[in-house]
Design an enzyme around this catalytic site. Structure first.
Site, short mmCIF file in Angstrom:
data_model
loop_
_atom_site.label_atom_id
_atom_site.label_comp_id
_atom_site.label_asym_id
_atom_site.label_seq_id
_atom_site.Cartn_x
_atom_site.Cartn_y
_atom_site.Cartn_z
N ARG A 1 5.81 -21.17 36.47
CA ARG A 1 6.32 -22.26 36.22
C ARG A 1 4.86 -22.73 37.45
NH1 ARG A 1 7.78 -23.06 32.40
NH2 ARG A 1 9.80 -24.30 31.83
N HIS B 1 -0.43 -23.52 29.36
CA HIS B 1 1.19 -22.82 29.37
C HIS B 1 1.42 -22.53 27.59
CE1 HIS B 1 5.39 -24.71 30.54
NE2 HIS B 1 5.07 -23.40 29.97
P1 NAP Z 1 15.66 -15.27 33.59
O1 NAP Z 1 16.07 -14.20 32.44
O2 NAP Z 1 16.55 -16.04 33.90
O3 NAP Z 1 15.07 -14.10 35.06
C1 NAP Z 1 14.90 -14.21 35.61
C2 NAP Z 1 14.36 -13.21 37.32
O4 NAP Z 1 13.97 -14.00 38.17
C3 NAP Z 1 15.92 -12.52 37.00
O5 NAP Z 1 15.25 -11.05 37.90
C4 NAP Z 1 16.17 -13.01 39.07
O6 NAP Z 1 16.80 -12.04 39.76
C5 NAP Z 1 15.41 -13.56 39.35
N1 NAP Z 1 15.33 -14.70 40.43
C6 NAP Z 1 15.27 -16.18 40.04
N2 NAP Z 1 15.82 -16.18 41.53
C7 NAP Z 1 14.87 -15.62 42.70
C8 NAP Z 1 15.13 -15.78 43.90
N3 NAP Z 1 15.53 -16.61 44.97
N4 NAP Z 1 14.73 -14.30 43.96
C9 NAP Z 1 14.10 -13.18 43.32
N5 NAP Z 1 14.43 -13.49 42.88
C10 NAP Z 1 14.62 -14.52 41.60
O7 NAP Z 1 14.79 -15.66 33.03
P2 NAP Z 1 13.16 -14.75 32.40
O8 NAP Z 1 14.20 -15.53 30.82
O9 NAP Z 1 13.02 -14.16 31.88
O10 NAP Z 1 12.29 -16.27 32.12
C11 NAP Z 1 12.17 -17.11 33.52
C12 NAP Z 1 10.91 -18.09 33.91
O11 NAP Z 1 9.53 -17.63 32.83
C13 NAP Z 1 11.68 -19.54 33.12
O12 NAP Z 1 12.27 -20.12 33.94
C14 NAP Z 1 10.42 -19.81 32.32
O13 NAP Z 1 9.74 -20.57 34.05
C15 NAP Z 1 9.13 -18.96 32.20
N6 NAP Z 1 8.90 -19.37 30.69
C16 NAP Z 1 7.24 -19.46 31.48
C17 NAP Z 1 6.92 -19.58 29.82
C18 NAP Z 1 5.29 -19.77 30.24
O14 NAP Z 1 5.06 -20.39 28.28
N7 NAP Z 1 4.17 -19.93 30.82
C19 NAP Z 1 7.39 -19.58 28.68
C20 NAP Z 1 8.65 -19.13 29.07
C21 NAP Z 1 9.13 -19.05 30.42
P3 NAP Z 1 18.23 -11.74 39.40
O15 NAP Z 1 17.86 -10.37 38.02
O16 NAP Z 1 18.72 -11.00 40.29
O17 NAP Z 1 19.35 -12.95 38.72
C1 GLV Z 2 8.54 -22.27 28.54
O1 GLV Z 2 7.61 -22.34 29.78
C2 GLV Z 2 9.97 -21.65 28.75
O2 GLV Z 2 10.53 -21.99 29.71
O3 GLV Z 2 10.50 -21.86 27.63
#
Ligand code: NAP
Ligand code: GLV
Length: 314
Positions: A229, A277
């Site tokens: 983000r 994005h």
């Molecule tokens: P997820 O499965 O919830 O994984 C989040 C990771 O971040 C986990 O490993 C978590 O640790 C870690 N984390 C959270 N808070 C933290 C902190 N304070 N300190 C250290 N580590 C922390 O999420 P995801 O599905 O991988 O998605 C991640 C993010 O990608 C989304 O929230 C979104 O913002 C972004 N995204 C972007 C796009 C795009 O097109 N650019 C698309 C999709 C998603 P733990 O494992 O210990 O819980």
């Molecule tokens: C996109 O940015 C998502 O969070 O799925």
């Protein structure tokens, strides 16, 4: 009959309706319109307006779950008390985003590792010049956020044998990855990562994490890839660190303000690569199938994956 209420600005709601008809023909799918406060069992939303899910509305008293059609829940959680208490919010679990993230980040890492960014610039200047290759042993890739998407990125990069590091909130032991966790582990993680990939959720704890102090901890000549983000990055700090050469280059998919304003200085900085994005898009059919399966599981009284912890913020 199961009633699904849908709202996602800038989406094609009729196409979502067709996807749900396919994935869950037994359900009634209703596209939310301003003023619709009729009952619904499940809401399927992206960036819903405050009044759509307002707890005092009749609609929301029946709600059994709210499905966020993205992985990131920062936008929906901003509604705070505007969200009905006790109703689970369920994010998308990968649903085809992991592969897209792996493609995007692998491309960016290989581009820097094989110096294609510099060869492109040379070619535009009609220069035929050999550049010494980077050493892979000195090109460690550190992933901030080792959740569903971070681990998918690591799996993809492992094929190219980059030294891999990961940072998460809770401690992890992942084969082939040097794992760091918590605020205590951040400094060592950053100091040893030649490329930092941010794929964290945006929460109170992670907002602004890529500011001057942390960016300066990355080794001189390192690279940043932000696919999480815009709120994770302090944009002015990155610009300064790129311009003074501490950060060699950055690839950014997300910004404080989207679309990126026409006057933003990033447009003028050739070492910053920008995309609108698009690192991982929500895939309609995969998402509708995943949500339909979760609704059926909830109706059988089973637990589902991807329920958001409102306190942690992801
Ligand atoms: P997820 O499965 O919830 O994984 C989040 C990771 O971040 C986990 O490993 C978590 O640790 C870690 N984390 C959270 N808070 C933290 C902190 N304070 N300190 C250290 N580590 C922390 O999420 P995801 O599905 O991988 O998605 C991640 C993010 O990608 C989304 O929230 C979104 O913002 C972004 N995204 C972007 C796009 C795009 O097109 N650019 C698309 C999709 C998603 P733990 O494992 O210990 O819980
Ligand atoms: C996109 O940015 C998502 O969070 O799925």
């Amino acid at each position: 009959m199961t009633r699904i209420l849908f709202h996602a600005p800038a989406s094609n709601p009729e196409a979502w309706q067709r996807a749900f008809l396919q994935a869950m023909p037994e359900a009634e799918f209703r596209i939310w319109q301003e003023g619709d406060d009729g009952p619904a069992d499940y809401a399927v939303v992206w960036k819903p307006p405050l009044h759509m899910l307002a707890p005092q509305q009749a609609t929301r008293r029946d709600l059994k779950a709210i499905f966020n059609i993205g992985a990131g829940v920062d936008a929906i959680l901003q509604l705070g008390d505007g969200l009905p208490a006790g109703v689970p919010i369920v994010r998308l679990d990968d649903a085809g985003m992991g592969m897209q993230m792996a493609e995007y980040v692998t491309h960016a890492v290989l581009r820097y590792f094989r110096r294609f960014d510099q060869f492109d610039a040379q070619a535009r200047a009609h220069q035929w010049r050999f550049l010494k290759p980077h050493k892979k042993s000195e090109f460690s890739v550190g992933i901030l956020g080792m959740g569903l998407l971070g681990q998918r990125i690591a799996d993809a990069l492992a094929h190219f044998e980059f030294p891999l590091r990961g940072w998460s909130r809770s401690p992890k032991a992942l084969p082939g990855i040097e794992c760091f966790s918590g605020s205590d582990g951040l400094d060592a993680f950053l100091r040893g990562s030649r490329v930092v990939v941010c794929v964290l959720p945006l929460t109170a704890e992670t907002s602004g994490i890529l500011g001057r102090v942390n960016l300066a901890r990355m080794p001189k000549g390192s690279y940043l890839i932000n696919v999480a983000r815009g709120g994770h990055l302090v944009e002015a700090d990155l610009l300064e660190l790129v311009q003074d050469g501490h950060i060699a280059a950055a690839t950014l998919d997300v910004f404080d303000e989207e679309p990126l304003p026409a006057q933003h200085p990033f447009w003028q900085e050739p070492r910053i690569t920008l995309t609108p994005h698009m690192a991982a898009l929500t895939l309609r059919d995969e998402s509708a199938l995943q949500i339909a399966e979760k609704i059926r599981a909830l109706q059988r009284g089973e637990a589902v994956a991807g329920v958001v912890d409102r306190i942690k913020g992801y």
